[in-house]
Write an enzyme that holds these catalytic residues in place. Structure first.
Site, mmCIF file in Angstrom:
data_model
loop_
_atom_site.group_PDB
_atom_site.id
_atom_site.type_symbol
_atom_site.label_atom_id
_atom_site.label_comp_id
_atom_site.label_asym_id
_atom_site.label_seq_id
_atom_site.Cartn_x
_atom_site.Cartn_y
_atom_site.Cartn_z
ATOM 1 N N HIS A 42 3.935 9.235 -11.365
ATOM 2 C CA HIS A 42 4.779 9.628 -10.218
ATOM 3 C C HIS A 42 6.076 8.807 -10.215
ATOM 4 O O HIS A 42 7.160 9.345 -10.048
ATOM 5 C CB HIS A 42 4.070 9.326 -8.893
ATOM 6 C CG HIS A 42 2.971 10.284 -8.533
ATOM 7 N ND1 HIS A 42 3.124 11.635 -8.515
ATOM 8 C CD2 HIS A 42 1.693 10.057 -8.130
ATOM 9 C CE1 HIS A 42 1.987 12.211 -8.131
ATOM 10 N NE2 HIS A 42 1.099 11.263 -7.901
ATOM 11 N N HIS A 46 -1.912 7.356 -13.166
ATOM 12 C CA HIS A 46 -1.564 8.469 -12.277
ATOM 13 C C HIS A 46 -0.352 8.080 -11.412
ATOM 14 O O HIS A 46 0.643 8.812 -11.350
ATOM 15 C CB HIS A 46 -2.790 8.790 -11.408
ATOM 16 C CG HIS A 46 -2.565 9.836 -10.357
ATOM 17 N ND1 HIS A 46 -3.199 11.054 -10.372
ATOM 18 C CD2 HIS A 46 -1.770 9.839 -9.253
ATOM 19 C CE1 HIS A 46 -2.802 11.767 -9.321
ATOM 20 N NE2 HIS A 46 -1.926 11.049 -8.626
ATOM 21 N N GLU A 47 -0.442 6.909 -10.787
ATOM 22 C CA GLU A 47 0.646 6.479 -9.905
ATOM 23 C C GLU A 47 1.930 6.177 -10.683
ATOM 24 O O GLU A 47 3.027 6.491 -10.230
ATOM 25 C CB GLU A 47 0.239 5.244 -9.098
ATOM 26 C CG GLU A 47 -0.908 5.490 -8.131
ATOM 27 C CD GLU A 47 -0.645 6.650 -7.187
ATOM 28 O OE1 GLU A 47 0.497 6.839 -6.748
ATOM 29 O OE2 GLU A 47 -1.609 7.394 -6.902
HETATM 30 ZN ZN LIG Z 1 -0.793 11.386 -6.966
#
Ligand SMILES: [Zn+2]
Length: 386
Positions: free
Chosen positions: A75, A71-72
């Site tokens: 980004h 998830h990170e």
């Molecule tokens: Zn996030």
């Protein structure tokens, strides 16, 4: 957040991004492992061997943290694609921070950077759900692992979509308001208010859970709520400070004609004649009108007391280099970033190859404080200046 003092462990690099974990993660890792192996799996799938619960628990915990990491990373990858430059991710508590070196350049890039995280978690949820179905209709511990992972990724996506800054959903809200109002601090203030409100909501929910008998789950919610409230407040302050500093030139706040130190003076003399006499945390080192470096207290501290009499300033100073120099027309925000990156609290202001001033972190902090005391946000301070 940018203090450089965070307690974290560097793990590995992926695609030019350094991944590190906060120490809090070790505790969380053990808590998750324990609650899965001794709680969740034995309850949902009774009658197996204890060892089997711990094996699936360990696998599920690794995949859980892998999911947060992906998830990170999504980004960070999106930010880098849009030219925002993220070179470090710190994973901590229930998520992570992809360290942007500043605020996003536009509302559209913020929408893409914030949106890709929940999208990644949703995709992972779908993949894990498909795997659990592919394993077969027979309910085994392993279908249980993948069902759990599908559920946890769905929960991660939904939680992060809550519209409170600095959660992803709050960033999306901020970007939409930013587009509508054309005013980043105002949009951040509103999105941070929502973040604070959602924090209160989580604290309330947690309290209800505790009264209902679910102590651990309730404490978790309260903890996350408190954390979110703190993050919302500091995220907002960060934006306001950045805005305030962006419009200030280094030449406006630098010290002109600073007290300089000779490279040939002994460290002991520098302490007596300069540090203790002037009360500053550091000095530019110069000889014959040429600046050679910077000496600050942290270098002096590293010099053993018995060596201070014969070591010279020249021996322990930070020699002048690109990291310690800044141009007078640069913004105070650039200066702040550069001081954080170089881990030096002071920079030499150079114009045409000559030192024209000296700028310190304390000096910049004083400007922020004065602006805050004069009241209002960055834009009104700017108006007052004009
Ligand atoms: Zn996030």
């Amino acid at each position: 957040m940018a203090s450089g003092e965070t307690k974290s462990i560097e793990l590995f690099r992926v695609a030019g991004v350094q991944v590190e974990i906060d120490y809090s993660w070790l505790v969380i890792f053990l808590l998750v492992l324990w609650s899965l192996s001794a709680g969740y799996f034995p309850q949902e799938y009774p009658g197996r061997r204890t060892l089997d619960y711990w094996i699936v628990g360990l696998v599920a915990t690794f995949f859980f943290f892998g999911s947060v990491l992906l998830h990170e990373l999504s980004h960070a990858a999106m930010a880098n694609r849009l030219g925002e430059n993220v070179d470090r991710i710190t994973l901590f508590i229930f998520g992570g921070i992809a360290r942007l070196s500043g605020e996003p350049k536009s509302a559209n890039s913020e929408i893409k950077i914030a949106g890709v995280g929940p999208l990644t978690s949703l995709t992972l949820a779908l993949v894990f759900w498909l795997i659990s179905n592919a394993i077969g209709p027979v309910v085994s511990l392993w279908t249980g692992v993948f069902r759990y992972l599908a559920f946890i990724n769905l929960a991660l996506a939904l939680f992060n979509l809550l519209p409170g800054f600095p959660l992803d959903g709050g960033r999306l809200l901020r970007a939409v308001l930013w587009k509508r109002w054309g005013n980043l601090p105002r949009a951040t203030a509103r999105a941070a208010q929502w973040g604070s409100g959602i924090g209160w909501g989580l604290i309330g929910l947690g309290s209800l859970e505790i009264f209902g008998g679910a102590l651990v789950g309730g404490l978790w919610l309260i903890f996350i709520g408190l954390f979110l409230r703190g993050a919302a407040a500091s995220g907002y302050q960060g934006t306001v400070i950045e805005q305030a500093l962006e419009h200030v030139r280094v030449s406006d706040i630098m010290t002109r004609e600073p007290v300089t130190l000779s490279p040939e003076v002994s460290v002991g003399e520098a302490i007596e004649q300069y540090f203790l006499r002037f009360g500053y945390g550091g000095f530019p080192v110069a000889a014959d009108g040429r600046v050679l470096g910077v000496l600050s207290l942290s270098q002096v501290r590293h010099c053993q007391p018995q060596e201070r009499a014969h070591k010279k300033v020249r021996d322990i100073m930070l020699p002048l280099g690109p990291g310690l120099e800044i141009a007078p027309e640069a913004s105070a925000l650039d200066a702040m970033h550069q001081m954080n990156e170089a881990d030096s609290g002071r920079l030499v202001v150079i114009d045409g190859g000559k030192m024209v001033g000296f700028i310190t972190r304390t000096g910049v902090a004083r400007i922020i404080q004065i602006k805050a005391q004069l009241g209002g946000d960055a834009s009104s301070a700017e108006d007052a200046k004009a």
